[in-house]
Scaffold this motif. Structure first.
Motif, PDB file in Angstrom:
ATOM      1  N   GLU A 736     -26.001   9.105  25.674  1.00 38.02           N
ATOM      2  CA  GLU A 736     -24.912   9.382  24.738  1.00 38.02           C
ATOM      3  C   GLU A 736     -25.194   8.766  23.379  1.00 38.02           C
ATOM      4  OE1 GLU A 736     -21.535  11.184  23.489  1.00 38.02           O
ATOM      5  OE2 GLU A 736     -22.426  11.362  25.493  1.00 38.02           O
ATOM      6  N   ARG A 737     -25.740   7.566  23.392  1.00 36.16           N
ATOM      7  CA  ARG A 737     -26.045   6.882  22.129  1.00 36.16           C
ATOM      8  C   ARG A 737     -27.136   7.619  21.360  1.00 36.16           C
ATOM      9  NH1 ARG A 737     -27.611   0.455  21.442  1.00 36.16           N
ATOM     10  NH2 ARG A 737     -27.855   0.493  19.172  1.00 36.16           N
ATOM     11  N   GLN A 738     -28.164   8.088  22.084  1.00 33.73           N
ATOM     12  CA  GLN A 738     -29.247   8.829  21.429  1.00 33.73           C
ATOM     13  C   GLN A 738     -28.728  10.116  20.815  1.00 33.73           C
ATOM     14  OE1 GLN A 738     -31.892   9.002  24.860  1.00 33.73           O
ATOM     15  NE2 GLN A 738     -33.363   7.633  23.832  1.00 33.73           N
ATOM     16  N   ARG A 739     -27.827  10.795  21.553  1.00 32.29           N
ATOM     17  CA  ARG A 739     -27.244  12.037  21.018  1.00 32.29           C
ATOM     18  C   ARG A 739     -26.438  11.763  19.753  1.00 32.29           C
ATOM     19  NH1 ARG A 739     -24.903  15.638  26.064  1.00 32.29           N
ATOM     20  NH2 ARG A 739     -26.801  15.693  27.313  1.00 32.29           N
ATOM     21  N   GLU A 740     -25.667  10.659  19.784  1.00 34.64           N
ATOM     22  CA  GLU A 740     -24.832  10.338  18.628  1.00 34.64           C
ATOM     23  C   GLU A 740     -25.701  10.024  17.416  1.00 34.64           C
ATOM     24  OE1 GLU A 740     -21.114   7.407  17.374  1.00 34.64           O
ATOM     25  OE2 GLU A 740     -21.724   7.594  19.471  1.00 34.64           O
ATOM     26  N   GLU A 741     -26.794   9.270  17.640  1.00 37.09           N
ATOM     27  CA  GLU A 741     -27.713   8.972  16.547  1.00 37.09           C
ATOM     28  C   GLU A 741     -28.356  10.250  16.015  1.00 37.09           C
ATOM     29  OE1 GLU A 741     -30.471   6.178  18.119  1.00 37.09           O
ATOM     30  OE2 GLU A 741     -29.079   4.469  17.995  1.00 37.09           O
ATOM     31  N   PHE A 742     -28.710  11.146  16.932  1.00 32.27           N
ATOM     32  CA  PHE A 742     -29.310  12.424  16.532  1.00 32.27           C
ATOM     33  C   PHE A 742     -28.315  13.237  15.707  1.00 32.27           C
ATOM     34  CE2 PHE A 742     -30.432  16.856  16.973  1.00 32.27           C
ATOM     35  CZ  PHE A 742     -31.816  16.864  16.905  1.00 32.27           C
ATOM     36  N   GLU A 743     -27.048  13.271  16.169  1.00 29.79           N
ATOM     37  CA  GLU A 743     -26.008  14.032  15.459  1.00 29.79           C
ATOM     38  C   GLU A 743     -25.769  13.456  14.067  1.00 29.79           C
ATOM     39  OE1 GLU A 743     -24.586  16.733  15.977  1.00 29.79           O
ATOM     40  OE2 GLU A 743     -24.661  17.182  18.112  1.00 29.79           O
ATOM     41  N   ASN A 744     -25.775  12.124  13.959  1.00 32.89           N
ATOM     42  CA  ASN A 744     -25.576  11.494  12.652  1.00 32.89           C
ATOM     43  C   ASN A 744     -26.715  11.857  11.698  1.00 32.89           C
ATOM     44  OD1 ASN A 744     -23.203  10.276  13.444  1.00 32.89           O
ATOM     45  ND2 ASN A 744     -24.187   8.368  14.074  1.00 32.89           N
ATOM     46  N   THR A 745     -27.935  11.815  12.242  1.00 35.49           N
ATOM     47  CA  THR A 745     -29.091  12.184  11.418  1.00 35.49           C
ATOM     48  C   THR A 745     -29.033  13.645  11.014  1.00 35.49           C
ATOM     49  OG1 THR A 745     -30.444  10.540  12.576  1.00 35.49           O
ATOM     50  CG2 THR A 745     -31.614  12.244  11.344  1.00 35.49           C
ATOM     51  N   PHE A 746     -28.644  14.490  11.960  1.00 35.05           N
ATOM     52  CA  PHE A 746     -28.545  15.930  11.691  1.00 35.05           C
ATOM     53  C   PHE A 746     -27.481  16.207  10.627  1.00 35.05           C
ATOM     54  CE2 PHE A 746     -26.703  20.123  12.643  1.00 35.05           C
ATOM     55  CZ  PHE A 746     -27.838  20.915  12.536  1.00 35.05           C
ATOM     56  N   ARG A 747     -26.347  15.513  10.749  1.00 38.90           N
ATOM     57  CA  ARG A 747     -25.261  15.707   9.787  1.00 38.90           C
ATOM     58  C   ARG A 747     -25.694  15.238   8.398  1.00 38.90           C
ATOM     59  NH1 ARG A 747     -21.735  13.858  12.844  1.00 38.90           N
ATOM     60  NH2 ARG A 747     -21.719  11.690  12.190  1.00 38.90           N
ATOM     61  N   HIS A 748     -26.399  14.095   8.344  1.00 41.97           N
ATOM     62  CA  HIS A 748     -26.880  13.579   7.064  1.00 41.97           C
ATOM     63  C   HIS A 748     -27.896  14.543   6.429  1.00 41.97           C
ATOM     64  CE1 HIS A 748     -27.956  10.681   4.019  1.00 41.97           C
ATOM     65  NE2 HIS A 748     -29.230  10.716   4.380  1.00 41.97           N
ATOM     66  N   THR A 749     -28.785  15.075   7.250  1.00 43.90           N
ATOM     67  CA  THR A 749     -29.763  16.052   6.756  1.00 43.90           C
ATOM     68  C   THR A 749     -29.051  17.278   6.196  1.00 43.90           C
ATOM     69  OG1 THR A 749     -31.380  15.321   8.404  1.00 43.90           O
ATOM     70  CG2 THR A 749     -31.760  17.474   7.399  1.00 43.90           C
ATOM     71  N   GLY A 750     -28.011  17.711   6.904  1.00 44.06           N
ATOM     72  CA  GLY A 750     -27.242  18.877   6.448  1.00 44.06           C
ATOM     73  C   GLY A 750     -26.561  18.633   5.119  1.00 44.06           C
ATOM     74  N   GLN A 751     -26.040  17.411   4.925  1.00 42.61           N
ATOM     75  CA  GLN A 751     -25.378  17.087   3.661  1.00 42.61           C
ATOM     76  C   GLN A 751     -26.374  17.112   2.496  1.00 42.61           C
ATOM     77  OE1 GLN A 751     -23.715  13.283   4.682  1.00 42.61           O
ATOM     78  NE2 GLN A 751     -21.818  14.137   5.491  1.00 42.61           N
ATOM     79  N   ILE A 752     -27.566  16.547   2.743  1.00 42.51           N
ATOM     80  CA  ILE A 752     -28.584  16.544   1.685  1.00 42.51           C
ATOM     81  C   ILE A 752     -29.032  17.974   1.380  1.00 42.51           C
ATOM     82  CG2 ILE A 752     -30.906  15.783   1.054  1.00 42.51           C
ATOM     83  CD1 ILE A 752     -30.468  13.313   2.761  1.00 42.51           C
ATOM     84  N   ALA A 753     -29.234  18.762   2.453  1.00 43.64           N
ATOM     85  CA  ALA A 753     -29.662  20.153   2.264  1.00 43.64           C
ATOM     86  C   ALA A 753     -28.626  20.926   1.456  1.00 43.64           C
ATOM     87  CB  ALA A 753     -29.869  20.814   3.624  1.00 43.64           C
ATOM     88  N   ARG A 754     -27.356  20.709   1.754  1.00 43.99           N
ATOM     89  CA  ARG A 754     -26.277  21.402   1.037  1.00 43.99           C
ATOM     90  C   ARG A 754     -26.317  21.045  -0.450  1.00 43.99           C
ATOM     91  NH1 ARG A 754     -20.875  23.217   2.186  1.00 43.99           N
ATOM     92  NH2 ARG A 754     -19.489  22.796   0.442  1.00 43.99           N
ATOM     93  N   TYR A 755     -26.488  19.753  -0.747  1.00 47.72           N
ATOM     94  CA  TYR A 755     -26.523  19.316  -2.140  1.00 47.72           C
ATOM     95  C   TYR A 755     -27.729  19.910  -2.858  1.00 47.72           C
ATOM     96  CZ  TYR A 755     -26.900  16.269  -6.205  1.00 47.72           C
ATOM     97  OH  TYR A 755     -27.009  15.795  -7.486  1.00 47.72           O
ATOM     98  N   MET A 756     -28.887  19.872  -2.201  1.00 45.92           N
ATOM     99  CA  MET A 756     -30.095  20.409  -2.822  1.00 45.92           C
ATOM    100  C   MET A 756     -29.981  21.913  -3.056  1.00 45.92           C
ATOM    101  SD  MET A 756     -32.086  17.952  -3.484  1.00 45.92           S
ATOM    102  CE  MET A 756     -32.340  16.221  -3.075  1.00 45.92           C
ATOM    103  N   ASN A 757     -29.347  22.618  -2.131  1.00 46.14           N
ATOM    104  CA  ASN A 757     -29.148  24.064  -2.296  1.00 46.14           C
ATOM    105  C   ASN A 757     -28.255  24.363  -3.494  1.00 46.14           C
ATOM    106  OD1 ASN A 757     -30.736  24.914  -0.113  1.00 46.14           O
ATOM    107  ND2 ASN A 757     -29.073  24.591   1.338  1.00 46.14           N
TER     108      ASN A 757
END
Length: 970
Positions: A736-757
């Motif tokens: 569960e902890r690994q999934r949460e860390e993965f989700e946080n990283t994925f969400r952060h990547t998505g935010q950066i991608a959105r800004y760059m777009n």
């Protein structure tokens, strides 16, 4: 004659005797008579066998009456009367005084004597309280002061006593009034700002402030250095540092607010904000603001009375200055991770109320172009002498560099002191809360994203929902107090006046000894004279306050923005003078932030605030608006090309509003013409020692486009990879902890991608917009190869085989629009369809160009239903470039065995115009050197400074290359 005197004496005696009955409500007759009213029997006077009544006998009667501890035991009546049985010394004397006033006409002959007698007994009781040690005279006096608010006769009594009492500054008087003010301090502790009782105490202080000695006492007991007024509080409630100012009489009044006065105390309003609709929010806002406005008006009236008295004005300013000094850490508290630091300083409500008070104090001169602004002495902010109440103001960062120190003994006027105090308080209170509000807003966005990511039924959802509720409660409370109409109105008045004052300083000649009689109005730009030294005295936070104010109302109160439309000219003046002038505003962050202020004026967008016609008027008719293109490009370049360059990523957030301004500005012929003039000048002076402004601008614009689009594509590819990882078996095997860390990283990547777009498409829009009207300079060898290499690279990623790496689910969530990107990139190609230099550079790009690139792009354009005429034009351009490419292949074959000394070491191309770098003695093509110097004016091999006029032409080598090429062609 003796008979007449005897008659007068008899009349006086009768009147004095009536004083005992009518005023003192006493008698020396033990038995009540039928005609007499109730009275208190005075047995001590009976034995004196009084034949005639005189003033001294009345004095004796009053003394005896005051000595009776239980008047009811001496009451000659069958009915108990509270007035008759009053045993509180000052209450009884005040009632006697009022009865005397009512009988004034009848007792006219002896009125003055008896009035003085009553006042003397009152002052004696106050000065010698041990005579009545069983009574709390200070508490009695406070109760009389409260009652006198609605009782004119009683008010005359208290004023009369004060006038007599305060003729001297005896220690007993100070001690007495200190006790009175302590009672007020205790009484107001449990009261809220909407309490009428609290208002009544302020009324008392306002009334008492006509006596300067009382104001001095108020501020003496309200200063922590002389603190004795908190001795009654338990030791665990004692405060240290700046917060000690809040635990005083004045501090307690200032701390009354809808915001908690104690850290950790819950907010009263917006308890469950998620369940509130727009009407609920509006009603709650009115519930807060209306009584708050009334209370702040009373506070402002109180301080106005304080400072109106020249004898005590210094005490008031000293208290405010010391309060700022002890609470200067408050401005850093918002970013601290130590919760205990909140207990070290006064509350937010305290500073907000003090801010309103100071804004009201400066209101008389807070008008644009007011000649009173000329009385503001800029030297105040650098002085280090005892006359400056803001002790560490000289340590603040200034608009431009200031060398030295000033310890001259200068006396500063009230306008100067209140001006700087109001700005400093705004920075400590409102501007600080602006930052907190943005921080909370960002945190709420993260919580909202986390809830969306986890889903409603996730075990963390309840915790996240609670955090959301608490965050919204804080958010709405802070937003509400910052949007209080009076605060906004007073702030706008100060800031528009400050704008004219700052522009005046910028326009004034340096070292001007002439006494100015009126505020200078800016009439021409740019300002070519040396900057006025007085600007080096002015703290940066003054401009920060102005910027923060406009940004706040643009974001959180668009409706109010409409009402300040008449003031916009003053803000635009400030922007045009300072945004593009590093000599008058050194900080590139502040100059870039001024672009955000200008962006707030733009119309035609949901995020805009002013109507279209008003914005058009500003952009068309403002007397100095023709300088906006130059100013805007200057600040665009300066945030990267100064010694204080901003952080790499931060520059994009600064340039975003600049793109918006450029796009809107492009609609007006006058602004397009100005930019075309800048482009023409840049092309003519492309080899100048200092690269022309427009050349530096387009160089950075292409840098931005290159970086942003590359980053956008990289992050989109990373998102696709992450999505694929979630679909594999490994996802189910994660903890569960690994999934949460993965989700946080994925969400952060998505935010950066959105800004760059967002930023990449905006940059392409600007590049396309400019190249529609300006092409020639882009075809210069120093620029053209970079532009075409960038376009080819991105077109290849968007339409070639690599485009499959960008296909992620929920493209709209990340605002990734590949079809729109392809359309914009191809539009830029078409802007240069008539320029063979451009077409040649496209075909020369061996990294990304190939014969399939344009046909692949046409397939995409047809699929997205791009306009047919644009597709046909692009098809024709592609065929033309292919023809040139075929010719280049033949040329490359001819020149493939060129000697190494003919090849540019950096670009690896055959040189056309070789030049030598003086420091490293390296030979490069002139176009390569121009391109290098646009980014950094140094020799890339030795890091020594280098300018274009320093390079050494290699004419013999150039002639040799030309001869070799001719021989190869033949």
């Amino acid at each position: 004659m003796p008979e007449t005197s005897s008659v007068i004496t008899t009349v006086d005696s009768i009147l004095y005797k009536d004083i005992v009955k009518l005023v003192l409500l006493c008698t020396i007759n033990e038995e009540p008579s039928i005609s007499s009213s109730s009275a208190v029997y005075l047995p001590e006077l009976v034995s004196l066998d009084i034949k005639e009544w005189t003033k001294s006998r009345v004095d004796q009667a009053l003394f005896e009456r005051l000595r009776i501890s239980d008047p009811s035991s001496q009451l000659i009546t069958t009915n108990r009367n509270e007035i008759l049985t009053e045993n509180r010394c000052l209450f009884y004397l005040s009632e006697c005084y009022q009865r005397l006033l009512r009988e004034r006409n009848y007792l006219q002959v002896i009125f003055d004597d008896i009035q003085k007698l009553l006042i003397d007994h009152s002052t004696t009781a106050i000065l010698l309280p041990d005579m009545y040690n069983d009574q709390d005279l200070s508490k009695q006096w406070l109760e009389l002061l409260i009652a006198s608010h609605d009782n004119s006769l009683l008010c005359k009594y208290t004023d009369h006593v004060n006038n007599e009492l305060l003729l001297s500054s005896k220690d007993e008087i100070k001690l007495f009034y200190k006790n009175v003010f302590r009672h007020i301090y205790k009484a107001i502790q449990p009261l809220d700002y909407f309490s009428n009782e609290l208002i009544s105490y302020i009324d008392i202080l306002i009334h008492l402030s006509q006596w300067s000695v009382l104001v001095q006492i108020i501020f003496e007991i309200s200063h922590p250095k002389t603190i004795s007024n908190r001795s009654s509080r338990s030791s665990d409630m004692q405060s240290a540092g700046g917060r000690a100012f809040q635990d005083t009489l004045i501090g307690s009044l200032l701390s009354k607010s809808t915001l908690p006065s104690i850290p950790g105390k819950p907010f009263v309003y917006f308890d469950k904000p998620k369940s509130m609709n727009e009407r609920d929010l509006e009603i709650t806002t009115r519930t807060i603001c209306q009584p708050m406005k009334i209370y702040q008006d009373y506070l402002s009236r109180l301080f106005k009375v304080f400072v109106k008295n020249a004898d005590v004005r210094n005490d008031v300013l000293q208290w405010i200055g010391d309060c700022f000094y002890e609470n200067q850490g408050k401005n850093k508290e918002w970013s601290s991770h130590d919760p205990l630091i909140q207990y070290a300083f006064v509350s937010d409500g305290f500073l907000l109320n003090l801010n309103i008070v100071l804004l009201n104090l400066v209101k008389p001169f807070a008008e644009p172009y007011s000649t009173k602004l000329l009385k503001i002495n800029p030297l105040y902010s650098i002085c280090q002498n005892e006359t400056v109440h803001l002790k560490e103001l000289y340590k603040e960062t200034r608009l431009i560099n200031y060398e030295g120190e000033n310890k001259d003994e200068i006396m500063f006027n009230f306008i100067t002191e209140s001006f700087y105090m109001s700005h400093l308080c705004y920075s400590y209170s409102v501007h600080r809360l602006h930052r907190i509000l943005l921080k909370i807003s960002d945190e709420l966005s993260r919580i909202r994203d986390a809830i969306k990511s986890h889903g409603i039924n996730h075990e963390n959802s309840k915790r996240l929902e609670e955090s959301m509720q608490k965050g919204l409660t804080v958010f709405f409370n802070i937003k509400c107090v910052l949007n209080e109409p009076c605060l906004l109105e007073l702030s706008n008045a100060l800031f528009t006046a400050t704008c004219t004052w700052l522009v005046h300083l910028a326009v004034c000649p340096n070292q001007n000894k002439k006494l100015e009689e009126q505020i200078h109005v800016i009439t021409k730009l740019p300002l070519t004279s040396e900057p006025n030294q007085q600007l080096s005295y002015v703290p940066e936070f003054i401009i920060e306050n102005i910027i923060g104010f406009i940004k706040f109302i643009n974001r959180y109160n668009k409706q109010y923005f409409q009402s300040i439309a008449p003031s916009i000219k003053e803000y635009v003046d400030l922007i045009l003078v300072f945004m593009g002038d590093a000599n008058r505003l050194r900080n590139p962050h502040l100059r870039a932030s001024l672009a955000e202020v200008l962006e707030a004026i733009l119309p035609d967008n949901d995020s805009r605030t002013l109507n279209n016609s008003f914005a058009e008027t500003i952009f068309k008719e403002h007397p100095l608006i023709e300088h906006l293109p130059r100013v805007l490009l200057d600040v665009f370049v300066s945030i990267e090309l100064t010694g204080q360059a901003v952080a790499f990523e931060q520059k994009f957030s600064y340039r975003r509003p600049m793109y918006e301004i450029l796009e809107y500005m492009w609609k007006f012929d006058k602004h397009r013409i100005q930019i075309q003039k800048l482009a023409s000048y840049a092309e003519q002076h492309i080899e100048d020692a200092e690269a022309p402004l427009f050349l530096r601008f387009i160089n950075l614009l292409m840098n931005d486009a290159n970086f942003l689009l590359d980053e956008a594509l990289t992050y989109m590819a990373r998102l696709k990879q992450n999505q694929e990882e979630k679909e594999r078996d490994e996802w189910n095997q994660m903890s569960e902890r690994q999934r949460e860390e993965f989700e946080n990283t994925f969400r952060h990547t998505g935010q950066i991608a959105r800004y760059m777009n967002i930023m990449s498409i905006k940059t392409l829009i600007i590049l396309n917009m400019i190249t529609q009207n300006i092409q020639s300079i882009f075809c210069h060898p120093a620029i053209c190869e970079r532009l075409t290499a960038m376009l080819n690279y991105f077109l290849q990623h968007l339409v070639g085989p690599k485009r499959r790496n960008l296909k992620v689910r929920d493209l709209n969530e990340y605002l990734f629009e590949p079809s729109k990107l392809v359309a914009k990139v191809t539009d830029i190609y078409l802007n240069f369809a008539e320029y063979d230099q451009f077409c040649s550079a496209v075909s020369n790009d061996g990294m990304s160009y190939n014969e399939q690139l344009f046909p692949q792009a046409i397939e995409v354009l047809e699929r997205i239903r791009h306009p047919r005429e644009r597709i046909d034009a692009f098809l024709k351009l592609g065929e033309h470039i292919k023809t040139i490419a075929d010719q280049h292949k033949e040329d490359d074959a001819i020149y493939s065995d060129a000697p190494e000394e003919y090849i540019d070491q950096i670009s690896s191309i055959l040189m056309n115009d070789p030049v030598m770098l003086p420091s490293s003695r390296t030979i490069l093509d002139r176009s390569t050197v121009i391109r290098l110097l646009l980014d950094n004016q140094i020799d890339p091999y030795t890091r020594d400074p280098l300018h274009m006029q320093d390079v050494i032409p290699q004419n013999e080598l150039k002639h040799s290359i030309e001869q070799w090429k001719a021989s190869r062609r033949s």
